[in-house]
Design an enzyme around this catalytic site. Structure first.
Site, PDB file in Angstrom:
ATOM      1  N   CYS A   3       0.814  -1.213   0.000  1.00 27.88           N
ATOM      2  CA  CYS A   3       0.000   0.000   0.000  1.00 27.88           C
ATOM      3  C   CYS A   3       0.852   1.270   0.000  1.00 27.88           C
ATOM      4  O   CYS A   3       1.806   1.381   0.750  1.00 27.88           O
ATOM      5  CB  CYS A   3      -0.843   0.007   1.279  1.00 27.88           C
ATOM      6  SG  CYS A   3      -2.567  -0.110   0.921  1.00 27.88           S
ATOM      7  N   CYS A  40      -3.533   1.359  -3.306  1.00 32.87           N
ATOM      8  CA  CYS A  40      -4.248   1.792  -2.107  1.00 32.87           C
ATOM      9  C   CYS A  40      -3.489   2.930  -1.438  1.00 32.87           C
ATOM     10  O   CYS A  40      -2.306   3.141  -1.730  1.00 32.87           O
ATOM     11  CB  CYS A  40      -4.465   0.627  -1.154  1.00 32.87           C
ATOM     12  SG  CYS A  40      -3.030  -0.410  -0.929  1.00 32.87           S
TER      13      CYS A  40
END
Ligand code: AVW
Length: 248
Positions: A82, A163
């Site tokens: 992420c 993300c």
């Protein structure tokens, strides 16, 4: 002559497959899994090489589909931790330098992106070999060639997995830093998930004034694509290459 030219191995307008394609894939895979990312799940390089070959060998080089690459991508999905992704468009070298310095990841830092970076490949119906003489050119022959479809489907999966905050390095020395027909514009930006935040960096050649800015029409277009998907957007402009690499 006519018949040979149009039905033979030389009929496409693009350069042929990279010599030693299989060997390069195998060697890069071994290097990546043993040296570059030894911590990553151990992967079977022989299976990956075989899945890569099966995707296009013996097939019409103008009839590539995303599905042809399913087995290959399932063996090594291009996902990254992420918040570490870096996208680029017309800034390949700079984006790679930036990612390296910040320990971030471009598509070419994932296994499949690393394996295929800079290579060319295509097959020929009825043959179990690569065509080393010519491969379809995106403009002159067909867009659905195996190299273009590979980067599109890999980029799509890379973007879908983003993300938190991700970045894109755009070329501020072009009149349109955002190109809606590029892979970033067509495939990656439209596949970011809601709630992701995209930071765009417009970087221009050192010693020249910029040609595009965050308030220009190309970036407004990018913003509207992202607004439609609930992706948050921040934009930084007027950075020279040196400023970007040192201060960003
Ligand atoms: P571009 P895009 N090796 O500079 O936004 C060889 O306009 O279109 O940028 N060819 C490649 C590679 C590679 N590693 N990567 C892309 N290509 C082809 C994937 C492809 O046909 C990354 F995640 C592309 O249209 C970037 O965020 C062209 O070379 C994004 O796509 C580069 O054109 C860069 O594609």
């Amino acid at each position: 002559i006519y018949k040979w030219h149009y039905s033979g191995l030389n009929r496409w307008h693009g350069a042929g497959s990279t010599a030693d394609f299989q060997k390069i894939i195998q060697e890069r895979c071994d290097t990546y899994t043993q040296t570059i990312r030894p911590g990553s799940r151990s992967r079977n390089c022989q299976a990956i090489r075989q899945a890569f070959m099966s995707a296009f060998i013996s097939k019409d080089p103008c009839k590539a589909t995303k599905e042809d690459y399913n087995s290959l991508i399932n063996l090594a999905p291009p996902t990254v931790p992420c918040g570490q992704q870096v996208f680029w468009s017309k800034t390949k070298e700079l984006a790679h330098e930036y990612a390296k310095r910040r320990r971030l990841m471009t598509l070419e830092d994932t296994l499949l992106g690393y394996l295929a970076d800079g290579l060319r490949w295509c097959g020929e119906p009825g043959s179990s070999d690569l065509n080393i003489w010519s491969c379809p050119d995106w403009r002159k022959d067909c867009r659905t060639n195996y190299v273009s479809v590979f980067w599109e489907v890999l980029s799509e999966r890379f973007a879908e997995s983003a993300c938190n905050t991700v970045r894109v390095v755009l070329n501020g020395s072009l009149e349109n830093a955002f190109d809606s027909m590029s892979i970033f514009g067509r495939v990656e930006a439209p596949n970011l998930r809601p709630q992701v935040e995209l930071e765009a960096w417009l970087v221009h050649d050192t010693g020249k004034p910029p040609s595009d800015s965050c308030s220009g029409s190309s970036i407004r277009k990018l913003k509207s694509i992202l607004d439609g998907r609930n992706v948050k957007f921040r934009c930084m402009d007027n950075l020279s290459r040196d400023q970007f690499l040192q201060r960003s």
